[in-house]
Design an enzyme around this catalytic site. Structure first.
Site, PDB file in Angstrom:
ATOM      1  CD1 TRP A 185    -112.469 -73.319   6.328  1.00 18.00           C
ATOM      2  CD2 TRP A 185    -113.415 -71.523   6.538  1.00 18.00           C
ATOM      3  NE1 TRP A 185    -113.870 -73.599   5.846  1.00 18.00           N
ATOM      4  CE2 TRP A 185    -114.450 -72.300   5.944  1.00 18.00           C
ATOM      5  CE3 TRP A 185    -113.980 -70.096   6.755  1.00 18.00           C
ATOM      6  CZ2 TRP A 185    -115.792 -72.112   6.118  1.00 18.00           C
ATOM      7  CZ3 TRP A 185    -115.278 -69.812   6.504  1.00 18.00           C
ATOM      8  CH2 TRP A 185    -116.300 -70.801   6.248  1.00 18.00           C
ATOM      9  CE  LYS A 210    -117.686 -75.295  12.649  1.00 19.84           C
ATOM     10  NZ  LYS A 210    -117.410 -76.274  11.173  1.00 19.84           N
ATOM     11  CG  ASP A 263    -114.405 -66.736  11.428  1.00 20.41           C
ATOM     12  OD1 ASP A 263    -115.611 -66.647  11.823  1.00 20.41           O
ATOM     13  OD2 ASP A 263    -114.223 -67.608  10.583  1.00 20.41           O
TER      14      ASP A 263
END
Ligand code: KET
Length: 397
Positions: free
Chosen positions: A130, A246, A211
């Site tokens: 990311w 999310k 993460d």
């Protein structure tokens, strides 16, 4: 006064959302940002969250400052979700957790701490990762480099190269890992592969930073925590940043947490105090409303149960879309292997589409992907999937 200021051209993911909003074509589909949309293409308001919000609002509580580290019940619930209820390290107080501004905030607080005490270390991120991982660690002053990960030839992981790499980097290097639903590839390490690399990380005195932003959307809430629980079991000293954006569909509230697992209770307390130090200087304390809603969902048995089944529903819908995309593409282009769509996990797929193909999809079909070829599977639904699959087929021809 400000003539010399550099222009920030925007973020490759967030900017696309703005371009998409301006697009007037009715057939447009946004497969760029990592957001879960429901079967009707809408951002869901989870029923568990709605009930928690209604309960909170009905109490008319004034919004006090939370402590720097956030709400105690929130922090405890985050620990249970990540490490498991019966984790002995929790009873031994070797894990400390703070409530943060989403997963991004957790990464930043962790990065601030690490740079204060390990400024000479290099941060290694997966190739690819990311984009904001790199940006956040560079922002605090770290040198960020890549470790071998995705293999475009096989669509799998360059596992041997990864193992060799971990064996040769300097002690106390920081290794950023994705416990599940790898962003952007969707290609995760298997349990056996975790079992191989975690002891190397421990023996070599590397600092793992895990993460986890998609817990529950890969193989399930418990299953997706495997790497974290295994690392804790093996006695690593490491960090976990997690996001509820999310899996609670609470993007705008900024809910996440940062945890440290240390060798002793004393060490965990020291690091925790430095998290507080960093938070006080960055934003002082986390949001009250977000902390309470999350805490109510996590700590009310009936709401927790409802939430887990809502997350399960999201996971299954993503899988169904993967299968449907695979079926349609395989039918359209029978000589090409699309099985990577069903092997990958979580919200994202690395499609292998080139930048030119991605731009064609955007220009000719109003189908938006990130330029590196990443697509968000959960933006697909029964209404748009044929359109998207046919557009893919056209640019792949
Ligand atoms: N970690 C990962 C791996 C991640 O994909 C995101 C968000 C975050 C942390 C940040 O989570 P938050 O709780 O929102 O701070 N990723 C999506 C959104 C974004 O780029 O901001 C994405 O990749 O589209």
């Amino acid at each position: 006064m400000f003539e010399h200021v550099d222009f920030f051209a925007g973020d490759p993911i967030l900017s696309l959302v703005e371009v998409f909003k301006q697009d007037q074509r009715s057939e447009k589909v946004n497969l760029s940002i990592g957001v879960y949309y429901d079967e009707n293409g809408k951002l869901p308001l989870l029923n568990s969250v709605k009930q928690a919000e209604e309960h909170l609002v009905s109490q008319h509580i004034p919004s006090a400052y939370l402590p720097m580290e956030g709400l105690l019940e929130f922090r405890k619930a985050a620990q249970i979700l990540l490490f498991g209820e019966d984790n002995p390290l929790l009873k031994e107080n070797k894990i400390q957790t703070v409530q943060t501004l989403g997963g991004s905030g957790a990464l930043r607080v962790g990065a601030e701490f690490l740079h204060k005490y390990f400024s000479d270390s290099t941060v290694y991120v997966s190739d690819p990762t990311w984009g904001n991982h790199i940006a956040i660690f560079e922002a605090v002053g770290f040198n960020v480099e890549k470790y071998p990960y995705y293999d475009p030839e096989t669509g799998g992981i360059k596992f041997e190269a990864l193992v060799e790499f971990l064996k040769k980097i300097s002690e106390k290097s920081i290794v950023l890992l994705h416990p599940c639903c790898h962003n952007p590839t969707g290609v995760d390490l298997t349990r056996e592969e975790w079992d191989t690399i975690l002891p190397i990380i421990k023996e070599r005195n590397l600092i793992a930073f895990m993460d986890i932003a998609y817990q529950g959307l890969g193989d399930g809430l418990e299953e997706d925590a495997y790497a974290i629980r295994r690392a804790a079991y093996l006695g690593l000293s490491f960090f976990v940043s997690n996001s509820y954006s999310k899996n609670l569909s609470l993007y705008g509230e900024r809910v996440g947490a940062l945890s440290v697992v240390a060798n002793t209770e004393e060490e965990a307390k020291l690091v925790f105090s430095q998290f507080q130090f960093a938070i006080r200087r960055l934003y002082s304390s986390p949001p009250f409303h977000a902390g309470h809603i999350t805490s109510i969902v996590m700590n009310t048995p009936q709401l927790y149960e409802e939430w887990t089944s809502e997350v399960e529903g999201m996971k299954l819908r993503i899988r169904e879309m993967r299968q449907k995309l695979y079926d349609t593409l395989s039918q359209n282009i029978p000589n090409k292997d699309f099985s990577y769509f069903t092997k990958q996990r979580g919200m994202f797929s690395f499609t292998g589409l080139t930048k030119e193909q991605v731009l064609r999809l955007r220009d000719e079909f109003a189908v938006y992907l990130v330029e590196n070829g990443r697509m968000c599977i959960s933006a697909l639904n029964h209404h748009n999937i044929d359109y998207v699959a046919n557009a893919f087929s056209k640019v792949l021809e």
